[in-house]
Design a protein around this motif. Structure first.
Motif, PDB file in Angstrom:
ATOM      1  N   ILE A 116       6.948   0.071   5.744  1.00 49.85           N
ATOM      2  CA  ILE A 116       7.117   0.152   4.288  1.00 49.85           C
ATOM      3  C   ILE A 116       8.379   0.937   3.961  1.00 49.85           C
ATOM      4  O   ILE A 116       9.146   0.580   3.052  1.00 49.85           O
ATOM      5  CB  ILE A 116       5.885   0.811   3.643  1.00 49.85           C
ATOM      6  N   MET A 117       8.609   2.011   4.734  1.00 52.77           N
ATOM      7  CA  MET A 117       9.842   2.784   4.540  1.00 52.77           C
ATOM      8  C   MET A 117      11.064   1.928   4.834  1.00 52.77           C
ATOM      9  O   MET A 117      12.072   2.000   4.122  1.00 52.77           O
ATOM     10  CB  MET A 117       9.816   4.006   5.460  1.00 52.77           C
ATOM     11  N   ALA A 118      10.965   1.103   5.884  1.00 48.08           N
ATOM     12  CA  ALA A 118      12.075   0.218   6.214  1.00 48.08           C
ATOM     13  C   ALA A 118      12.373  -0.726   5.056  1.00 48.08           C
ATOM     14  O   ALA A 118      13.543  -0.993   4.735  1.00 48.08           O
ATOM     15  CB  ALA A 118      11.749  -0.577   7.473  1.00 48.08           C
ATOM     16  N   ALA A 119      11.333  -1.247   4.409  1.00 49.34           N
ATOM     17  CA  ALA A 119      11.522  -2.134   3.266  1.00 49.34           C
ATOM     18  C   ALA A 119      12.248  -1.409   2.131  1.00 49.34           C
ATOM     19  O   ALA A 119      13.110  -1.988   1.454  1.00 49.34           O
ATOM     20  CB  ALA A 119      10.178  -2.666   2.779  1.00 49.34           C
ATOM     21  N   CYS A 120      11.898  -0.143   1.917  1.00 48.51           N
ATOM     22  CA  CYS A 120      12.581   0.659   0.892  1.00 48.51           C
ATOM     23  C   CYS A 120      14.060   0.830   1.230  1.00 48.51           C
ATOM     24  O   CYS A 120      14.934   0.732   0.358  1.00 48.51           O
ATOM     25  CB  CYS A 120      11.919   2.027   0.763  1.00 48.51           C
ATOM     26  N   VAL A 467       9.523  -4.697 -10.243  1.00 50.53           N
ATOM     27  CA  VAL A 467      10.273  -5.344  -9.161  1.00 50.53           C
ATOM     28  C   VAL A 467       9.978  -4.660  -7.826  1.00 50.53           C
ATOM     29  O   VAL A 467       9.826  -5.318  -6.788  1.00 50.53           O
ATOM     30  CB  VAL A 467      11.787  -5.317  -9.462  1.00 50.53           C
ATOM     31  N   PHE A 468       9.867  -3.339  -7.858  1.00 55.37           N
ATOM     32  CA  PHE A 468       9.567  -2.587  -6.639  1.00 55.37           C
ATOM     33  C   PHE A 468       8.191  -2.974  -6.102  1.00 55.37           C
ATOM     34  O   PHE A 468       8.001  -3.113  -4.884  1.00 55.37           O
ATOM     35  CB  PHE A 468       9.622  -1.088  -6.937  1.00 55.37           C
ATOM     36  N   ALA A 469       7.223  -3.166  -7.004  1.00 52.59           N
ATOM     37  CA  ALA A 469       5.877  -3.556  -6.587  1.00 52.59           C
ATOM     38  C   ALA A 469       5.891  -4.935  -5.917  1.00 52.59           C
ATOM     39  O   ALA A 469       5.207  -5.159  -4.906  1.00 52.59           O
ATOM     40  CB  ALA A 469       4.933  -3.558  -7.780  1.00 52.59           C
ATOM     41  N   VAL A 470       6.683  -5.857  -6.456  1.00 58.46           N
ATOM     42  CA  VAL A 470       6.794  -7.190  -5.861  1.00 58.46           C
ATOM     43  C   VAL A 470       7.401  -7.089  -4.465  1.00 58.46           C
ATOM     44  O   VAL A 470       6.927  -7.717  -3.506  1.00 58.46           O
ATOM     45  CB  VAL A 470       7.646  -8.116  -6.751  1.00 58.46           C
ATOM     46  N   TRP A 471       8.447  -6.276  -4.336  1.00 60.51           N
ATOM     47  CA  TRP A 471       9.112  -6.104  -3.038  1.00 60.51           C
ATOM     48  C   TRP A 471       8.165  -5.485  -2.013  1.00 60.51           C
ATOM     49  O   TRP A 471       8.136  -5.899  -0.851  1.00 60.51           O
ATOM     50  CB  TRP A 471      10.357  -5.249  -3.209  1.00 60.51           C
ATOM     51  N   ALA A 475       6.769  -6.925   1.600  1.00 62.77           N
ATOM     52  CA  ALA A 475       6.841  -6.140   2.831  1.00 62.77           C
ATOM     53  C   ALA A 475       5.493  -6.081   3.537  1.00 62.77           C
ATOM     54  O   ALA A 475       5.407  -6.220   4.769  1.00 62.77           O
ATOM     55  CB  ALA A 475       7.339  -4.725   2.511  1.00 62.77           C
ATOM     56  N   VAL A 476       4.424  -5.868   2.786  1.00 62.71           N
ATOM     57  CA  VAL A 476       3.078  -5.794   3.375  1.00 62.71           C
ATOM     58  C   VAL A 476       2.702  -7.120   4.020  1.00 62.71           C
ATOM     59  O   VAL A 476       2.172  -7.163   5.144  1.00 62.71           O
ATOM     60  CB  VAL A 476       2.049  -5.388   2.308  1.00 62.71           C
ATOM     61  N   ILE A 477       2.978  -8.216   3.325  1.00 62.64           N
ATOM     62  CA  ILE A 477       2.667  -9.548   3.872  1.00 62.64           C
ATOM     63  C   ILE A 477       3.451  -9.789   5.163  1.00 62.64           C
ATOM     64  O   ILE A 477       2.911 -10.298   6.155  1.00 62.64           O
ATOM     65  CB  ILE A 477       2.984 -10.636   2.830  1.00 62.64           C
ATOM     66  N   THR A 478       4.724  -9.405   5.170  1.00 63.02           N
ATOM     67  CA  THR A 478       5.558  -9.588   6.362  1.00 63.02           C
ATOM     68  C   THR A 478       5.020  -8.787   7.536  1.00 63.02           C
ATOM     69  O   THR A 478       4.986  -9.274   8.679  1.00 63.02           O
ATOM     70  CB  THR A 478       7.007  -9.164   6.065  1.00 63.02           C
ATOM     71  N   TYR A 479       4.594  -7.576   7.272  1.00 66.29           N
ATOM     72  CA  TYR A 479       4.082  -6.744   8.360  1.00 66.29           C
ATOM     73  C   TYR A 479       2.832  -7.345   8.988  1.00 66.29           C
ATOM     74  O   TYR A 479       2.714  -7.421  10.224  1.00 66.29           O
ATOM     75  CB  TYR A 479       3.777  -5.331   7.846  1.00 66.29           C
TER      76      TYR A 479
END
Length: 492
Positions: A116-120, A467-471, A475-479
């Motif tokens: 999640i940090m990486a996505a940020c 927008v941050f919530a969508v991103w 990220a969660v789905i990708t993980y």
């Protein structure tokens, strides 16, 4: 041994003790990246990633929110960054790895939080690179006008997708070409290797510091104390005024302290990282804060606050108005072109190193960790990043990008603050850190850092949070669809 889902989410990478900092470092890190960066070029990477965006580009966004009190906004942002810089300095000394706060999180709070940090960080660096490249276009046009009387055609220096008063506007046939050319130049330098990129960046940083000193000297000749009255904006529509406006402006300018994180992304390419990374982080923060305050005070003294709104190439315009001549604006625009070039360069560099670290851990495809045998640079990684950044810069308006970058930066800073007491607990007395340690124990400074980040974050726009919530959802789905199954820790 089969791990449960909960155990997989919180599994951490082992923290390996460092060698004696006085021992000669290896030329090549265990990952294949070359250790070519000393203290000075590393500090210049931090300064290069910071000075430029917050001064050359965001005054037009921040001053309308806070008025002359934007000076307090810069101070709040610097104080928050300073608290977090102390946390970064300790963690970078203990964990000198590519990936910055992603690597810190992986070694302390677990794999899922690290992803999640990486996505940020990807949001932070990718949008920062695009936004600064977009701002470069205005100063390039100002320079060409003053030097040659030539305007870049509007259709070639404006975006197709623009945020207007009535929502998203589509301008068919428009494409912002200068930012794309800038990204291409940065990509060429980064592909040639880190040493060459760092040397070029250091030269550009010294030039832009000289240009900013020139700006302060000229702007002070038109200094008018009346421009600071009233200090706080009155409450009007879309302008919160008072300390609410100061906090909102602090959120806008905070992204410019991304340079502190950029230093930490270079951990595996630094000579003697236990010593040099913490010193570079603190040195860059002091240099940046000094220059931000000097330029902000002199700019506000030379021009009334209401004139900043919507002003492109703002600092160049201020000098032209103060002197009544074009040549000071010409010099300033040339300096801004160099400045924003260096910011874009090191921001793209940071993005590629974060992707490299994530890929090496198996959480994204291996393409991002392939290193060229000759230059020791991740070439395919760099090409992919440049294509994405160039497309965003060429097609999208930068209106919302600044706050999105601040959101990513603030989130990263809070995770770094949490990681300090965790790493102290994990390492204990059997793994002493010979580098920098956060003063007053492992809890006080990190807690103050988190509170300061939350104070700034609360005044970001609702659109930014959406927008941050969508991103984060992406990220969660990708993980859970890729990362958790392909993790190196999972295979081990």
């Amino acid at each position: 041994m089969n791990l449960t889902l909960g155990q997989k989410l919180i599994r951490t990478k082992a923290v390996v003790p460092h060698k004696d900092p006085a021992a000669p470092p290896a030329d090549i890190s265990s990952s294949g990246l070359a250790r070519t960066l000393g203290l000075f070029p590393l500090t210049m990477i931090g300064v290069g990633a910071t000075i430029g965006t917050g001064i050359f580009l965001t005054m037009a966004e921040a001053v309308p929110k806070a008025g002359p009190a934007v000076i307090l906004s810069f101070l709040i942002a610097a104080l928050t960054a300073g608290l977090t810089a102390l946390c970064y300095a300790e963690l970078a000394g203990r964990i000198p790895a590519s990936g910055s706060s992603y690597s810190f999180a992986y070694a302390t709070v677990g794999e899922f939080a690290a992803f999640i940090m990486a996505a940020c960080l990807l949001l932070e660096y990718g949008l920062a690179a695009s936004a600064t490249a977009i701002g470069w276009s205005d100063y390039l046009n100002n320079f060409l006008v003053n030097a040659f009387g030539f305007h870049i055609p509007e259709a070639l220096r404006s975006s197709m997708f623009i945020s207007g008063k009535n929502g998203l506007e589509v301008h068919g046939g428009h494409f912002n070409l200068p930012p794309v050319l800038l990204v291409i130049l940065c990509g060429i330098l980064l592909i040639r290797g880190t040493r060459e990129s760092a040397t070029t960046n250091a030269i550009m940083v010294l030039i832009k510091l000289a240009i900013l000193i020139f700006f302060v000297a000229v702007a002070l000749t038109g200094f008018n104390m009346d421009n600071f009255h009233p200090f706080f904006l009155a409450d009007v529509v879309n302008k919160p005024g008072g300390m609410a406006g100061v906090a909102a402006a602090a959120g806008t300018v905070f992204f410019s302290f991304i340079g502190l994180d950029t230093i930490a992304t270079a951990g595996e390419e630094v000579k003697n990282p236990t010593r040099n990374v913490p010193i570079a982080i603190i040195s860059a923060l002091l240099i940046v804060t000094l220059f931000y305050m000097l330029v902000a005070v002199s700019a506000l003294g030379a021009q009334p606050a209401h004139m900043f709104e919507g002003q492109s190439a703002g600092l160049a315009v201020i000098l032209q108005n103060v002197t009544g001549a074009a040549w000071p604006a010409l010099v300033l625009s040339a300096g801004a072109i160099i400045s924003v070039f260096s910011v874009t360069l090191v921001t793209i560099y940071g993005q590629t190193r974060i992707l490299y670290a994530i890929s090496r851990d198996g959480l994204i495809p291996k393409t991002f960790q392939k290193v060229n045998a000759k230059t020791h640079a991740p070439v395919q990684n760099t090409l992919i990043v440049c294509v994405v950044v160039g497309c965003v810069a060429g097609l999208v308006d930068s209106t919302f990008l600044w706050d999105m970058v601040s959101m990513g930066t603030l989130t990263a800073f809070m995770v770094v603050s949490v990681a300090v007491p965790v790493i102290r607990h994990k390492q204990g007395s059997h793994m002493p850190n010979k580098g920098f340690k956060v003063p007053f124990g492992p809890y006080l400074i990190p807690a103050l850092s988190i509170c300061a980040c939350l104070y700034i974050m609360k005044d970001l726009s609702l659109t930014t949070f959406r927008v941050f919530a969508v991103w984060m959802t992406v990220a969660v789905i990708t993980y859970f669809t890729y990362g958790i199954r392909n993790s190196r820790l999972n295979k081990n």
